[in-house]
Scaffold this active site. Structure first.
Site, short mmCIF file in Angstrom:
data_model
loop_
_atom_site.label_atom_id
_atom_site.label_comp_id
_atom_site.label_asym_id
_atom_site.label_seq_id
_atom_site.Cartn_x
_atom_site.Cartn_y
_atom_site.Cartn_z
N ASP A 405 27.62 -59.67 -19.00
CA ASP A 405 28.48 -60.76 -18.53
C ASP A 405 29.37 -61.27 -19.65
O ASP A 405 28.97 -61.35 -20.81
CB ASP A 405 27.59 -61.89 -18.00
CG ASP A 405 28.37 -63.07 -17.50
OD1 ASP A 405 29.17 -62.90 -16.57
OD2 ASP A 405 28.20 -64.18 -18.05
N GLU A 458 31.77 -56.64 -18.12
CA GLU A 458 32.76 -57.52 -17.51
C GLU A 458 33.62 -58.05 -18.65
O GLU A 458 33.25 -59.00 -19.33
CB GLU A 458 32.08 -58.67 -16.76
CG GLU A 458 33.08 -59.56 -16.05
CD GLU A 458 32.67 -61.02 -15.96
OE1 GLU A 458 33.29 -61.75 -15.18
OE2 GLU A 458 31.75 -61.42 -16.69
#
Length: 728
Positions: A405, A458
């Protein structure tokens, strides 16, 4: 006897301010014999016992009414195994003395932990049920180098920090203690006098289970057995494999209708897993399941990085869920958050009274967007904690991939900061060199240790080489989310079709950089929250046009080069934004066949067709796998391309992004012959207008678009069609 122990030492020990309990407690050699000392608050009588015979060897004298006892066993010179018979409140208890056991951590482990190169630190640190010298119990180890005193407190000692102070291993900053009788399932924490003299209660950073919020204690829990990785699971992650990911928040996929309570891991195994399999997805991606205190963080602010959240059951229940997914042929991706952690005082923040896990300067250590703290990747023990965690989930739970993330927030020092709010690196640049090295090292170790498991990033900027090997200057991820593609295509789709001709490049631009990374095309949870609307609700027009636009978009997305990701609810066109406190709107699929059923059937067919035809996935990252046939017809908002497999077999993909049917639309093709329509998003099966080409169409030897042969097709309104060449 009292002359042997300084009164100040006894006072400090009882007050919980003595840092070296093993120098006082336990068995010690003296000129008079072996002296045994024990701190046993509330005890009235204590004897030293010979375990084999039960014989009382000596009665310990109470030197302090607060519970300090000492006594000499004369004529004994060599240490031996003993027990203590302790009378508490009139009841005698036979216990093993924690302070008769030697150091727990081996020198090599201590050295590797200090160097930050221990591949599996969780095997040493944390709480581990063990047997030492024939005694069952639990060994505890915690890194807190600046603490003045650390004790284990829990259900086994009345949460009393005086009873079990730990030994400090100064060479590593690790405190350790073996507590006889402590067993799996019991709650515990670490009580410490921190570097500033403050009393703190901390959860175990390496706890394998933890209490569900709002409680914060850790649970003694055995290390899970390793999961053997199969060849099938390895192949499912490869670059040439069909990868279609169903992204799920376990707490809101479906809830009990009577009380709005979550499904358990085992209920999810029985409901979510078969549903995802039936829908044709290849992978399940779970929003973070690490223990976290705030539901509204969706798991992205974890406090228990090694502990599956208890919201849905136990650690073993989570293993059951993963096993069920694997049995159904689904690989499992876990969202992993090594970028930041919350400020909750029971967790990592100022762990030993210093900024141990985080940077001390808020310009480096504080994330102002999320009110969280940023890991100090330059500290070896911190990096080791995180790398070990990545291995832990893959090896001990069978996680097949980690989706990392917020990578951009990690690799840029000025991420979301104004001038003066960040500190340049040693070369004056904005890159966080320590974070970059951490990511490269993590990906390198995973590649070496767990062949077949992959990582996905990401990463929201154009940082070069995110999914390129480290020896080519890359970060070493296997895949990168293509957020640029997602933003461009959604911006295009929300336009009224009459204006799309002026923004044609938003659909074509992605191919200009498509082969710079190994891309995943994501329609993730981030796109259906915070006022962005649902994917369906972003589509223009009336209800019919909204659904037609969405179907055409999905047909385009599944055909475009790159692996696929769809957040739950989008597969049946949920109309409202995602709400983490409620179930998906499954009622939309009740009451007879409707547009939502049509979208659901389309997504299933897209998945199954995409998986069946190698041309749609085999060469996602090879230019040979894609070719434009019509790229410049912006006036009619038509785009046509081919996907190609290694053997040269082609699939034609044609999209018409206006509500006007295009009859007799001619375009040049590479391979003459008979072409069969294998997917049409305007099919009546999906609640479309059922315009199309009647199943098959033959090419003509009519030149078009620089090619000798061509096809003449009907392009349905607001639709995407796929065609495959029939064998002669």
């Amino acid at each position: 006897m009292s002359d042997r122990i300084d009164r100040d030492v006894i006072n400090a020990l009882i007050a919980g301010h003595f840092a070296d309990p093993f120098s006082v407690l336990g068995m010690h050699k003296t000129t008079a014999g072996l002296e045994v000392r024990a701190l046993l608050p509330d005890a009235t009588d204590v004897w030293v016992i010979e375990p084999k015979t039960g014989r009382k060897l000596a009665k310990l004298e109470c030197l302090d009414s607060r519970g300090f006892f000492s006594g000499v066993i004369p004529r004994r010179k060599n240490f031996f195994r003993y027990q203590l018979a302790v009378v508490w409140h009139g009841q005698q208890n036979l216990i093993d003395d924690p302070y008769r056991f030697g150091p727990l951590i081996q020198e090599m482990d201590a050295w590797l932990l200090s160097e930050g190169t221990h591949l599996r630190p969780y095997e040493t640190l944390g709480a581990h049920a063990d047997t030492m010298d024939g005694v069952t119990g639990t060994r505890f180890s915690v890194w807190a180098p600046n603490a003045r005193r650390v004790s284990v407190v829990g259900q086994f000692n009345y949460w009393d920090g005086r009873r079990h102070p730990m030994r400090l291993r100064k060479e590593s900053g690790i405190w350790e203690l073996f507590i006889p009788g402590a067993h799996n399932g019991q709650l515990y924490k670490y009580e410490m006098i921190d570097a500033n003299g403050n009393l703190r209660l901390k959860s175990d950073p390496y706890a394998f289970e933890a209490q569900m919020r709002p409680e914060t204690a850790s649970l003694i829990c055995g290390l899970p057995e390793k999961v053997v990785q199969t060849e099938e699971r390895k192949k499912a992650n490869q670059f040439d494999a069909p990868i279609s990911i169903y992204e799920v928040h376990l707490g809101s996929w479906r809830r009990h209708t009577d009380n709005n309570f979550w499904l358990s891991y085992r209920e999810l195994a029985d409901q979510l897993v078969p549903y995802a399999k039936w829908m044709g997805f290849t992978h399940l991606e779970l929003l973070p399941i690490n223990e976290h205190p705030f539901d509204g963080s969706w798991g992205y602010q974890p406090t228990g990085l090694y502990a599956p959240t208890r919201r849905f059951g136990t650690r073993d229940d989570f293993r059951y869920f993963i096993d069920a997914a694997h049995a159904a042929g689904l690989n499992v991706i876990l969202d992993w958050v090594p970028g930041h952690f919350p400020t909750d005082d029971f967790a990592l923040a100022e762990f030993d009274g210093t900024n141990l896990y985080e940077h001390s300067d808020p310009r480096e250590g504080y994330h102002q967007d999320w009110n969280t703290l940023i890991y100090n990747y330059g500290r070896r023990e911190v990096s080791n904690f995180l790398v070990g965690n990545a291995l832990y989930w893959i090896e001990r739970f069978g996680i097949d991939a980690l989706r990392v993330d917020a990578v951009a927030s990690m690799i840029y020092r000025d991420y979301s900061r104004k001038e003066g709010e960040w500190i340049p690196n040693e070369f004056g640049g904005r890159e966080n060199l320590e974070a970059i090295e951490f990511l490269r090292n993590t990906n390198r170790i995973l590649g070496e240790q767990v062949s077949g498991a992959v990582t996905m990033a990401e990463e929201s900027t154009d940082f070069p080489g995110v999914s390129r090997p480290q020896d080519m200057g890359g970060l070493g991820f296997w895949y990168k989310w293509n957020l640029g593609w997602m933003h461009d295509t959604l911006d295009y789709m929300k336009l009224d079709p009459i204006y799309r001709q002026y923004h044609h490049d938003k659909l074509t631009f992605g191919m200009l950089y498509n082969y710079t990374e190994n891309f995943v095309l994501p329609l993730s949870h981030d796109e259906v929250v915070h006022g962005k609307k649902s994917i369906l609700d972003r589509m223009p027009g009336d209800a019919w046009q909204k659904f037609a636009n969405l179907r055409a978009y999905y047909g385009w997305m599944w055909a475009f080069p790159g692996k696929k990701l769809l957040f739950m609810g989008n597969e049946f066109a949920q109309g409202r934004e995602w709400n983490h406190d409620a179930s998906l709107d499954w009622h939309l699929l009740e009451g007879g066949d409707n547009w939502h059923h049509g979208v659901q059937r389309l997504v299933r067919d897209l998945n199954l067709t995409y998986r069946h035809h190698k041309a749609m996935h085999e060469l996602d990252f090879d230019p040979y796998g894609f070719e434009w046939l019509v790229v410049d017809d912006k006036e009619r908002s038509v785009l046509i391309f081919v996907r190609r497999d290694k053997e040269g077999n082609e699939i034609i993909v044609a999209s018409n992004f206006t509500p006007v049917p295009r009859h007799d639309y001619r375009f040049g093709i590479n391979q003459p012959g008979k072409w069969r329509e294998i997917l049409n998003t305007d099919s009546i099966h999906y609640h479309g207008s059922n315009a199309g080409n009647g199943g098959t169409v033959h090419s003509d030897e009519i030149a078009s678009h620089g090619r000798q042969h061509s096809l003449s097709l009907t392009l349905p309104p607001l639709a995407t069609i796929w065609l495959v060449r029939e064998a002669e």
